[in-house]
Design an enzyme around this catalytic site. Structure first.
Site, PDB file in Angstrom:
ATOM      1  N   PRO A  95       1.079  -8.928  -9.845  1.00 43.90           N
ATOM      2  CG  PRO A  95      -0.573  -9.081 -11.478  1.00 43.90           C
ATOM      3  CD  PRO A  95       0.906  -8.902 -11.294  1.00 43.90           C
ATOM      4  CB  CYS A 279       3.083  -3.418  -2.392  1.00 45.37           C
ATOM      5  SG  CYS A 279       3.581  -2.942  -4.049  1.00 45.37           S
TER       6      CYS A 279
HETATM    7  P1  NAD Z   1       2.883  -0.681 -12.338  1.00 44.03           P
HETATM    8  O1  NAD Z   1       1.700  -1.519 -12.616  1.00 44.03           O
HETATM    9  O2  NAD Z   1       2.707   0.765 -12.020  1.00 44.03           O
HETATM   10  O3  NAD Z   1       3.914  -0.761 -13.564  1.00 44.03           O
HETATM   11  C1  NAD Z   1       4.308  -1.942 -14.158  1.00 44.03           C
HETATM   12  C2  NAD Z   1       4.473  -1.716 -15.650  1.00 44.03           C
HETATM   13  O4  NAD Z   1       5.061  -2.890 -16.253  1.00 44.03           O
HETATM   14  C3  NAD Z   1       3.159  -1.482 -16.388  1.00 44.03           C
HETATM   15  O5  NAD Z   1       3.202  -0.220 -17.039  1.00 44.03           O
HETATM   16  C4  NAD Z   1       3.087  -2.645 -17.412  1.00 44.03           C
HETATM   17  O6  NAD Z   1       2.517  -2.272 -18.643  1.00 44.03           O
HETATM   18  C5  NAD Z   1       4.543  -3.012 -17.570  1.00 44.03           C
HETATM   19  N1  NAD Z   1       4.780  -4.367 -18.092  1.00 44.03           N
HETATM   20  C6  NAD Z   1       4.263  -5.542 -17.621  1.00 44.03           C
HETATM   21  N2  NAD Z   1       4.752  -6.574 -18.328  1.00 44.03           N
HETATM   22  C7  NAD Z   1       5.584  -6.055 -19.273  1.00 44.03           C
HETATM   23  C8  NAD Z   1       6.377  -6.620 -20.309  1.00 44.03           C
HETATM   24  N3  NAD Z   1       6.440  -7.943 -20.498  1.00 44.03           N
HETATM   25  N4  NAD Z   1       7.095  -5.802 -21.101  1.00 44.03           N
HETATM   26  C9  NAD Z   1       7.047  -4.464 -20.913  1.00 44.03           C
HETATM   27  N5  NAD Z   1       6.324  -3.872 -19.946  1.00 44.03           N
HETATM   28  C10 NAD Z   1       5.595  -4.647 -19.128  1.00 44.03           C
HETATM   29  O7  NAD Z   1       3.649  -1.408 -11.137  1.00 44.03           O
HETATM   30  P2  NAD Z   1       4.565  -0.719 -10.017  1.00 44.03           P
HETATM   31  O8  NAD Z   1       3.722  -0.106  -8.963  1.00 44.03           O
HETATM   32  O9  NAD Z   1       5.598   0.090 -10.703  1.00 44.03           O
HETATM   33  O10 NAD Z   1       5.235  -2.005  -9.353  1.00 44.03           O
HETATM   34  C11 NAD Z   1       6.203  -2.772 -10.057  1.00 44.03           C
HETATM   35  C12 NAD Z   1       6.827  -3.779  -9.085  1.00 44.03           C
HETATM   36  O11 NAD Z   1       7.509  -3.072  -8.036  1.00 44.03           O
HETATM   37  C13 NAD Z   1       5.832  -4.687  -8.379  1.00 44.03           C
HETATM   38  O12 NAD Z   1       6.417  -5.949  -8.217  1.00 44.03           O
HETATM   39  C14 NAD Z   1       5.640  -4.048  -7.008  1.00 44.03           C
HETATM   40  O13 NAD Z   1       5.308  -4.996  -6.027  1.00 44.03           O
HETATM   41  C15 NAD Z   1       7.018  -3.480  -6.745  1.00 44.03           C
HETATM   42  N6  NAD Z   1       7.052  -2.297  -5.871  1.00 44.03           N
HETATM   43  C16 NAD Z   1       6.120  -1.310  -6.014  1.00 44.03           C
HETATM   44  C17 NAD Z   1       6.197  -0.163  -5.230  1.00 44.03           C
HETATM   45  C18 NAD Z   1       5.181   0.940  -5.349  1.00 44.03           C
HETATM   46  O14 NAD Z   1       5.222   1.843  -4.531  1.00 44.03           O
HETATM   47  N7  NAD Z   1       4.294   0.939  -6.328  1.00 44.03           N
HETATM   48  C19 NAD Z   1       7.252  -0.011  -4.321  1.00 44.03           C
HETATM   49  C20 NAD Z   1       8.207  -1.029  -4.223  1.00 44.03           C
HETATM   50  C21 NAD Z   1       8.100  -2.167  -5.011  1.00 44.03           C
HETATM   51  C1  UGA Z   2       4.838   0.589   1.037  1.00 44.17           C
HETATM   52  C2  UGA Z   2       6.133   0.576   1.862  1.00 44.17           C
HETATM   53  O1  UGA Z   2       6.081   1.635   2.820  1.00 44.17           O
HETATM   54  C3  UGA Z   2       7.357   0.723   0.969  1.00 44.17           C
HETATM   55  O2  UGA Z   2       8.547   0.613   1.741  1.00 44.17           O
HETATM   56  C4  UGA Z   2       7.335  -0.380  -0.103  1.00 44.17           C
HETATM   57  O3  UGA Z   2       8.426  -0.229  -0.977  1.00 44.17           O
HETATM   58  C5  UGA Z   2       6.038  -0.294  -0.878  1.00 44.17           C
HETATM   59  O4  UGA Z   2       4.915  -0.423   0.038  1.00 44.17           O
HETATM   60  C6  UGA Z   2       5.869  -1.400  -1.878  1.00 44.17           C
HETATM   61  O5  UGA Z   2       6.508  -2.420  -1.800  1.00 44.17           O
HETATM   62  O6  UGA Z   2       5.008  -1.160  -2.717  1.00 44.17           O
HETATM   63  P1  UGA Z   2       3.341   2.453  -0.091  1.00 44.17           P
HETATM   64  O7  UGA Z   2       2.328   1.374  -0.143  1.00 44.17           O
HETATM   65  O8  UGA Z   2       3.632   3.211  -1.311  1.00 44.17           O
HETATM   66  O9  UGA Z   2       4.744   1.867   0.430  1.00 44.17           O
HETATM   67  O10 UGA Z   2       2.927   3.542   1.035  1.00 44.17           O
HETATM   68  P2  UGA Z   2       2.919   3.500   2.639  1.00 44.17           P
HETATM   69  O11 UGA Z   2       3.390   4.792   3.135  1.00 44.17           O
HETATM   70  O12 UGA Z   2       3.586   2.303   3.158  1.00 44.17           O
HETATM   71  O13 UGA Z   2       1.369   3.399   2.955  1.00 44.17           O
HETATM   72  C7  UGA Z   2       0.628   2.217   2.712  1.00 44.17           C
HETATM   73  C8  UGA Z   2      -0.761   2.359   3.321  1.00 44.17           C
HETATM   74  O14 UGA Z   2      -0.688   2.345   4.745  1.00 44.17           O
HETATM   75  C9  UGA Z   2      -1.460   3.665   2.961  1.00 44.17           C
HETATM   76  O15 UGA Z   2      -2.817   3.410   2.718  1.00 44.17           O
HETATM   77  C10 UGA Z   2      -1.284   4.523   4.183  1.00 44.17           C
HETATM   78  O16 UGA Z   2      -2.276   5.501   4.346  1.00 44.17           O
HETATM   79  C11 UGA Z   2      -1.353   3.465   5.279  1.00 44.17           C
HETATM   80  N1  UGA Z   2      -0.680   3.894   6.527  1.00 44.17           N
HETATM   81  C12 UGA Z   2       0.654   4.117   6.545  1.00 44.17           C
HETATM   82  C13 UGA Z   2      -1.431   4.029   7.695  1.00 44.17           C
HETATM   83  O17 UGA Z   2      -2.663   3.799   7.696  1.00 44.17           O
HETATM   84  N2  UGA Z   2      -0.801   4.387   8.847  1.00 44.17           N
HETATM   85  C14 UGA Z   2       0.550   4.626   8.892  1.00 44.17           C
HETATM   86  O18 UGA Z   2       1.053   4.942   9.998  1.00 44.17           O
HETATM   87  C15 UGA Z   2       1.285   4.485   7.717  1.00 44.17           C
END
Ligand code: NAD
Ligand code: UGA
Length: 474
Positions: A95, A279
């Protein structure tokens, strides 16, 4: 090249759970253990009733049914999972810092750092440590420093580590398809053998030409850049949507016209209430922070405008709702359709619905909130409990600035002055507005921030329609 038998994933969230489920399905001979310090989350991943998993993703439940307790395990034994694994994926949350230097912009690396310390303590032999979380450029250096310091003075139990960057590009709502058919897999590193060991796992289902190998820093930076470019497209199209509304243009027509240019492309050109999700804002904020840190204030300013435009979009929509409803919302009932930040997920992090709902509550509106996947508890977390009326099913005559969660669309729309569509759930596309019109209080409004309402159907009713980026309806 090492043969991988055991993988550990630290972090059972929106990335860790689905990603490991797909690897487990594609690589049945590898044992994968997903651990989390949040015991409740692990319990939920192990629920017998798979409809109650902590993450909702289309297709995920079926995979979990097939692989859980076969070669995919969810456990709170962090030490055991680390010590058994040849590869450890770090999938913990990253975060924005909420206090201290860089608060509001820099990444808070406390979770990554504590993972690195746990790995340093419990790992055995040679371990490949994979950054899957999105991290600031050069974080691999910090992780390596922590890992390598664990060996100092311990010649008997020598451990070695290789750190790789393997950012995740999945989007929520389409995560399973994104994981099964990725546009690319990116692996950054310095140690060729470790890169190929990790690549071999992906090669079970991803063609080699889609596996890009780079140096560590390019890989870390590419992830931030991809998210920044995607978010920039949304702010760009949202800025033009506002333009359309004033000039009589239509943003869908403009998106189609520009998207036909193969250099621009058709994806990510949907105007909306402002991007949400955990993100985009955090990753661009991090890019802004790093740009300033590395002495590039103009670069920082350029990217910060993407976030500014996004904040403005939410405010602009909130203000125009107030204006259209005669300048006051006090005591009026407004339906909020959709609380998740996009369709097909139960995730509400940074959802535009949060800010817009807060603005409307602040103006004295009473909100009836509906979302097919978001639970009431989650809405309480986002909006705070103060304005929540958990006992009521309908508002009292003197209620102002309170919300209730409704289970059905029909009960959400009964007697409301306005409907604000904030998430593009497919069920909202099927609403029969001719029927609903009779339930609403008139003059009634629909505010369609996702362009999903059929204008021609609304013309047959006596409801007023405001559509995002639509200069004809506005
Ligand atoms: P999340 O908050 O859903 O999950 C993270 C988990 O890690 C939590 O359950 C937390 O309890 C656990 N955690 C934290 N510290 C820990 C520790 N020391 N030991 C064990 N567990 C621990 O987060 P997320 O959405 O899965 O995102 C994870 C990472 O991936 C972030 O860096 C995010 O930017 C990246 N990312 C997220 C997405 C997405 O769509 N959510 C897509 C691509 C990349
Ligand atoms: C985004 C990226 O698309 C992923 O490639 C990346 O891995 C991820 O962030 C991450 O790092 O967490 P996500 O946030 O899950 O994925 O979903 P998106 O489809 O990108 O949508 C993000 C936001 O943009 C949503 O609120 C969606 O409604 C909005 N959006 C998306 C629009 O308003 N217009 C569009 O044309 C597309």
């Amino acid at each position: 090249m090492n043969l991988i038998k055991n993988i550990c994933c630290i972090g059972a969230g929106y990335v860790g759970g689905p990603t490991m489920a797909v690897i487990a399905e594609k690589c049945p001979e590898i044992i994968i253990t997903v651990v989390d310090k949040n015991i409740n989350r692990i319990t939920q991943w192990n629920y017998k009733d798979t409809s109650k998993l902590p993450v909702f993703e289309p297709g995920l439940e079926e995979i979990i049914k097939n692989v859980r307790d076969k070669n995919l395990f969810f456990s709170s034994d962090i030490e055991g999972a680390i010590s058994n694994a040849e590869i450890i994926f770090l999938c913990v949350n990253t975060p924005i810092k909420d206090k201290g230097f860089g608060a509001g912009q820099a990444s808070d690396l406390k979770f990554i750092e504590s993972c690195a310390r746990q790995v340093a303590q419990f790992a055995k032999g040679h371990t490949i440590v994979v950054e899957k979380s999105t991290l600031p450029v050069r974080t691999a250096e910090t992780i390596s420093t922590i890992l390598n310091s664990s060996q100092e003075g311990d010649l008997l139990n020598s451990k070695t580590f290789s750190v790789l960057s393997n950012p995740e590009f999945l989007a929520e709502g389409t995560a399973i398809n994104d994981l099964k058919n990725p546009d690319r897999v990116l692996i950054g590193g310095e140690d060729h053998e470790s890169i190929e060991t990790l690549a071999r796992i992906y090669k079970y289902w991803v063609p080699d030409e889609k596996i890009i190998r780079t140096n560590l820093w390019s890989s870390e930076l590419s992830k931030l850049t991809a998210n920044a470019f995607l978010a920039q497209r949304i702010s760009s199209i949202n800025s033009i949507a506002a333009f359309c509304e004033i000039t009589g243009g239509n943003i869908k027509e403009v998106s189609k016209a520009i998207g036909c240019d193969s250099r621009i492309g058709t994806d990510f050109l949907n105007a909306g209430p402002g991007f949400g999700g955990s993100c985009f804002k955090k990753d661009i904020s991090n890019l802004v922070y790093l740009s300033n840190y590395f002495g590039l204030p103009e670069v920082a300013e350029y990217w910060s405008s993407v976030i500014k435009l996004n904040e403005w979009q939410k405010l602009r929509i909130s203000k125009l709702i107030v204006e259209k409803l005669f300048g006051t919302l006090r005591g009026k009932s407004i339906a909020i359709l959709g609380f998740a930040f996009k369709a097909n997920t139960n995730d509400t992090r940074q959802s535009a619905s949060i800010d817009i709902s807060k603005n409307l509550l602040n103006e004295g509106a009473n909100l009836l909130i509906h979302d097919p996947k978001v639970q009431e508890d989650q809405i309480i977390k986002e909006l705070g409990s103060k304005t929540h009326n958990e006992k009521a099913d309908e508002f009292k005559i003197d209620d102002e600035g309170v919300w209730i969660k409704k289970k059905t669309i029909e009960s959400t729309l009964k007697n409301v002055d306005a409907v604000v569509i904030l998430t593009e759930w497919s069920i909202y596309k099927k609403i029969n507005w001719t029927k609903i019109s009779k339930l609403m209080r008139h003059p009634a409004w629909i505010f369609d921030t996702r362009s999903i309402v059929d204008k021609n159907e609304i013309k047959k009713t006596n409801i007023n329609l405001w559509g995002i980026g639509d200069g004809y309806t506005n």
